[in-house]
Design a protein around this motif. Structure first.
Motif, short mmCIF file in Angstrom:
data_model
loop_
_atom_site.label_atom_id
_atom_site.label_comp_id
_atom_site.label_asym_id
_atom_site.label_seq_id
_atom_site.Cartn_x
_atom_site.Cartn_y
_atom_site.Cartn_z
N ASP A 1 0.86 -1.18 0.00
CA ASP A 1 0.00 0.00 0.00
C ASP A 1 0.90 1.24 0.00
OD1 ASP A 1 -2.67 1.37 0.48
OD2 ASP A 1 -1.52 2.07 2.21
N ARG A 2 0.73 2.10 -0.98
CA ARG A 2 1.64 3.21 -1.16
C ARG A 2 1.55 4.25 -0.05
NH1 ARG A 2 1.42 4.55 -7.69
NH2 ARG A 2 1.92 2.42 -8.40
N GLN A 3 0.36 4.38 0.52
CA GLN A 3 0.16 5.43 1.52
C GLN A 3 0.73 5.04 2.88
OE1 GLN A 3 -3.87 6.74 1.80
NE2 GLN A 3 -3.44 8.34 3.30
N THR A 4 0.44 3.84 3.33
CA THR A 4 0.88 3.41 4.67
C THR A 4 2.13 2.54 4.63
OG1 THR A 4 -0.50 1.42 4.58
CG2 THR A 4 -1.51 3.43 5.48
N HIS A 5 2.49 2.04 3.45
CA HIS A 5 3.61 1.10 3.26
C HIS A 5 3.39 -0.23 3.97
CE1 HIS A 5 5.83 4.21 1.20
NE2 HIS A 5 5.68 5.02 2.24
N GLN B 1 -5.87 11.20 7.78
CA GLN B 1 -4.65 10.52 7.38
C GLN B 1 -3.71 10.33 8.57
OE1 GLN B 1 -4.28 9.08 4.49
NE2 GLN B 1 -6.31 9.88 3.95
N SER C 1 -2.24 6.77 9.83
CA SER C 1 -0.81 6.53 10.04
C SER C 1 -0.56 6.02 11.45
CB SER C 1 -0.02 7.82 9.82
OG SER C 1 -0.13 8.25 8.48
N GLU D 1 -9.94 1.17 2.91
CA GLU D 1 -9.42 2.52 3.10
C GLU D 1 -9.07 2.81 4.56
OE1 GLU D 1 -10.48 7.17 1.93
OE2 GLU D 1 -12.00 5.59 1.71
#
Length: 635
Positions: free
Chosen positions: A240-244, A291, A295, A318
C-alpha cells in the motif's frame, strides 16, 4: 596438482639436474687428476730410486738395492716395488695388500682405480743391468676421493636446498596474485562478489585479474539490477503506497498460504483495526486528521507484527488494517490488542479492534465472517476494549500452562509425538524430499502443529522439542532427504552446533540426508545467526532452506548472498503472482536464483493447473496437498 607445485617441481628438477651434472663433471675431473698424480709420483720415485741404485753399486749389489728399496717402501706410499734383472727375473720385491677400512666397498668398486705403475731402467754406465717397477698406493687415493665425494654430496644438498628455497619464495612472490584470483573465483561460486583493486605486476596475470574483475562487476550489476526489479515489482504488486503496509491481495494470499499448510504457522489469529465513523472524522476534522489517524493505526499494527514470526500487517480497505499473527496464544493476543486499544484511547482516537483465531484447513470466507462478527461486537463498545471471537475447537484441551508443560514433556518422554511426512516431488514424479510435520497424540486424537506449537513457544520448549524431533528422525532409515523445521532458539543456541556434530556419525550410519528449514521472518530478523548456522550445516553435508519466503524489500534478496541457502520454499500463489505474465519479471526472479545457485520449491500446490503453470515457468520441485498429502511414516 596446483600450478605452483608444477612450476616448483619443474624448476627444482631442472636445478637439481644442472647441479648434478656440474658436480659429476667436477668429480670425474678430480678422479683423473688423482690418477695422474699417482702415476707421476710413482714415476718420479722410480726414477730417483733407480738412479740411486745404479750409482751405488752399478746396479749389481742386490743387497744394497734391497736396503734402498726397503727405505722407500716403508714410507707406506707404494703398493709394490719390484727389482728385476735384464732377463726379467725378480731380484727383490716388496708388496703390501690394498686395504680400504674407511672407504665403502661399493664406492671403491664404482671408482676402480687402475694400478699406477711406473717402470725405469737401471744401468751401469751405458749398459742396462735391470728394471725397477714402482706402483703407487691407491688406498690413500681412495680415501682422498671418498672425502672429496662426501664434500661434493654435502655441497650438492646445500646448494639444492638453497636453490629450491629460492625458487619457492620467488614463485610465491610471482604467483601471489594467482592466490587472490583463486579466492576471487571461489567467492563468485560462493555467491560473493569481490573486486581486486591491487593488480599484479606480471602482465599475463594482470590481464587475467582485469578480465575476472570485469566479469565479477558485470555479475554483481546483473544481480543488483534483477534484485531491484523483483523488489520494485513486489512493491507495486503487494504494498500500500500510503501506509507502506501490505495490501489486500497480499493479505488474502498470505492467509491462504498459512491455513493451507500444516506447520506451526498454520494456526494463530487474524486481528482488525477499524476507524470509528471515518466519514464523520473526515467532514468534521478534515482529511489531514484522517490521514494522521490512519498513520497512527498503521504504526501500531506494524509494531505488533514486527515482534511476531511470520506476522504481517495489511491495509485491506481505506480505513481498515488487518493483521495476521501466527503462533500466539489467546492470552498473548489479548495483551497485544488491549495495549493497542489503550494507545488509541490515549491518543484520543476511536478505533474498533477485534480478532478471531484461524487454524489449518479453515476456509478464508468462514474466518472473515467470524472477524466481521467480532468487529460488530467490538463496535458496540466504541473502541473501549478489543473483542476476541472464540471459536470452539473440541479437540484442543483448555489446560493451564503447568498442565500443558507436563503433557508436552511426557509426550516427548513416552514418544507420543507422531511424525507425518509431506513429499516434495520433481517434474518427473520422483520424491526428492519429505518435510516432517509433527502431530501430537493426545486423548485419542492427533493435534497438528498449529494447535500446540504456540503453547510450546510460550513455555520456551522449542529447542527441547527440536532436539527430540531430530533424534526421532535420526533413529530410522529414510529413502529421501528429510526436511525439519527448527526454531530460532535452536539455531541461535551456542550449544546447538556441538550437539549436531556429536550426532553426525550416527545419522550418517543410517544414511540420513537432512535439511534444516527456518522461517523467512526469523532469517530476516537474525540474518547473521542464520548465515552462521547455514554455513555450519552445509559444511556437515546437510542442507539449509528458508520456508515461507516472501520479498518484503530488497533486504531479503541481498541477504541471500550472505546466508547462501540451498533452497527457498515459496507459496505457489505468491510465486505466480510475483512472476506474473511478464517475461522480464520471470527473468529477474529466476536469474537471481541461478546466479546464487538456489533451488526454488513451490508450496501449497492445490491443482493440476497450478502445477502446469509452475512447470512452464521452470519450477521443477512442487509441494502441496495436490502433489501429496501428509502421511504417517516416511517412504
Amino acid at each position: 596438482m596446483t600450478l605452483f607445485k608444477e612450476i616448483t617441481l619443474a624448476m627444482s628438477v631442472l636445478v637439481v639436474a644442472l647441479l648434478a651434472m656440474t658436480m659429476f663433471s667436477n668429480y670425474r675431473t678430480n678422479v683423473r687428476f688423482i690418477e695422474d698424480q699417482l702415476y707421476t709420483s710413482a714415476r718420479n720415485t722410480a726414477s730417483s730410486l733407480g738412479l740411486a741404485i745404479s750409482k751405488a753399486s752399478n746396479g749389481e749389489d742386490v743387497a744394497m738395492a734391497e736396503t734402498m728399496i726397503n727405505a722407500v717402501f716403508d714410507s707406506g706410499l707404494y703398493e709394490a716395488i719390484i727389482y728385476r734383472n735384464v732377463d726379467g727375473e725378480v731380484l727383490y720385491e716388496r708388496h703390501t695388500p690394498l686395504t680400504l677400512d674407511t672407504v665403502p666397498e661399493w664406492f671403491a668398486h664404482s671408482i676402480a682405480l687402475p694400478p699406477a705403475a711406473a717402470t725405469v731402467p737401471v744401468g751401469k754406465e751405458w749398459m742396462l743391468v735391470g728394471q725397477l717397477q714402482i706402483e703407487g698406493h691407491r688406498g690413500q687415493a681412495y680415501t682422498q676421493m671418498w672425502d672429496a665425494f662426501k664434500e661434493v654430496i654435502a655441497s650438492f644438498i646445500i646448494l639444492s636446498v638453497m636453490a629450491m628455497a629460492g625458487i619457492f619464495f620467488m614463485l610465491k612472490v610471482v604467483l601471489r596474485s594467482l592466490e587472490a584470483v583463486r579466492e576471487q573465483a571461489e567467492a563468485v561460486s560462493g555467491n560473493r562478489f569481490i573486486i581486486q583493486d591491487s593488480l599484479p605486476r606480471t602482465k599475463e596475470i594482470r590481464d587475467v585479474v582485469k578480465a575476472i574483475n570485469t566479469l565479477v562487476y558485470k555479475v554483481k550489476e546483473v544481480y543488483k539490477q534483477e534484485a531491484d526489479a523483483v523488489a520494485r515489482y513486489n512493491t507495486l504488486l503487494y504494498e500500500d503506497r500510503q501506509t507502506h503496509l501490505k495490501n489486500r491481495d497480499f493479505f488474502m494470499m498470505k492467509l491462504g498460504s498459512l491455513v493451507s499448510g500444516e506447520d506451526r504457522f498454520s494456526s494463530g489469529y487474524v486481528a482488525a483495526f477499524q476507524l470509528c465513523d471515518p466519514d464523520k472524522v473526515k467532514h468534521e476534522e478534515g482529511g489531514y486528521v484522517l490521514q494522521k489517524v490512519l498513520s497512527f493505526i498503521s504504526d501500531i499494527a506494524r509494531g505488533i507484527v514486527n515482534g511476531v514470526e511470520e506476522g504481517v500487517a495489511c491495509r485491506v480497505r481505506e480505513f481498515d488494517v488487518m493483521l495476521i499473527i501466527p503462533s500466539l496464544e489467546e492470552s498473548e493476543i489479548t495483551g497485544l490488542l488491549t495495549s493497542a486499544a489503550e494507545s488509541c484511547r490515549g491518543a484520543g482516537y476511536c478505533v474498533t479492534i477485534a480478532a478471531t483465531p484461524y487454524r489449518a484447513g479453515e476456509a478464508a470466507s468462514e474466518l472473515l465472517s467470524h472477524l466481521d462478527y467480532a468487529l460488530m461486537q467490538a463496535e458496540a463498545e466504541r473502541g473501549t476494549a478489543p473483542f476476541l471471537y472464540r471459536a470452539k475447537h473440541d479437540n484442543v484441551p483448555t489446560w493451564g500452562h503447568d498442565a500443558w508443560r507436563k503433557h508436552l514433556r511426557n509426550a516427548m518422554k513416552l514418544d507420543h509425538f507422531v511424525a507425518f511426512y509431506q513429499p516434495v516431488v520433481s517434474r518427473n514424479g520422483l520424491t526428492v524430499q519429505q518435510e516432517l510435520l509433527l502431530r501430537l497424540e493426545l486423548e485419542g486424537s492427533l493435534l497438528n502443529a498449529g494447535a500446540f506449537i504456540p503453547v510450546v513457544g510460550h513455555l520456551e520448549l522449542q529447542e527441547e522439542l527440536d532436539r527430540y524431533v531430530l533424534d526421532k528422525v535420526g533413529e530410522t532409515l529414510h529413502a529421501s532427504e528429510i526436511a525439519v523445521n527448527v526454531s530460532g532458539n535452536f539455531i541461535a543456541h551456542s550449544a546447538t552446533m556441538g550437539w549436531l556434530a556429536e550426532r553426525k556419525s550416527s545419522w550418517e550410519t543410517n544414511k540420513l540426508a537432512l535439511s534444516f528449514e527456518v522461517s523467512n521472518s526469523m532469517v530476516m530478523a537474525e540474518p547473521e545467526t542464520a548465515a552462521t548456522f547455514s554455513a555450519f550445516v552445509q559444511k556437515q553435508g546437510w542442507r539449509f532452506g528458508i520456508d515461507h519466503f516472501t520479498v518484503e524489500s530488497e533486504k531479503e534478496l541481498t541477504s541471500l548472498q550472505r546466508i547462501k541457502p540451498s533452497y527457498l520454499k515459496i507459496d505457489a500463489v505468491y510465486l505466480l503472482s510475483l512472476v506474473g505474465s511478464e517475461g522480464k519479471r520471470e527473468a529477474a526472479l529466476f536469474t537471481i536464483a541461478r546466479l546464487i545457485d538456489i533451488e526454488l520449491i513451490a508450496t501449497g500446490v492445490d491443482s493440476e493447473e497450478t502445477a502446469d503453470r509452475l512447470h512452464q515457468l521452470g519450477i521443477d520441485l512442487l509441494q502441496g496437498f495436490w502433489i501429496g498429502e501428509p502421511a504417517k511414516g516416511a517412504a
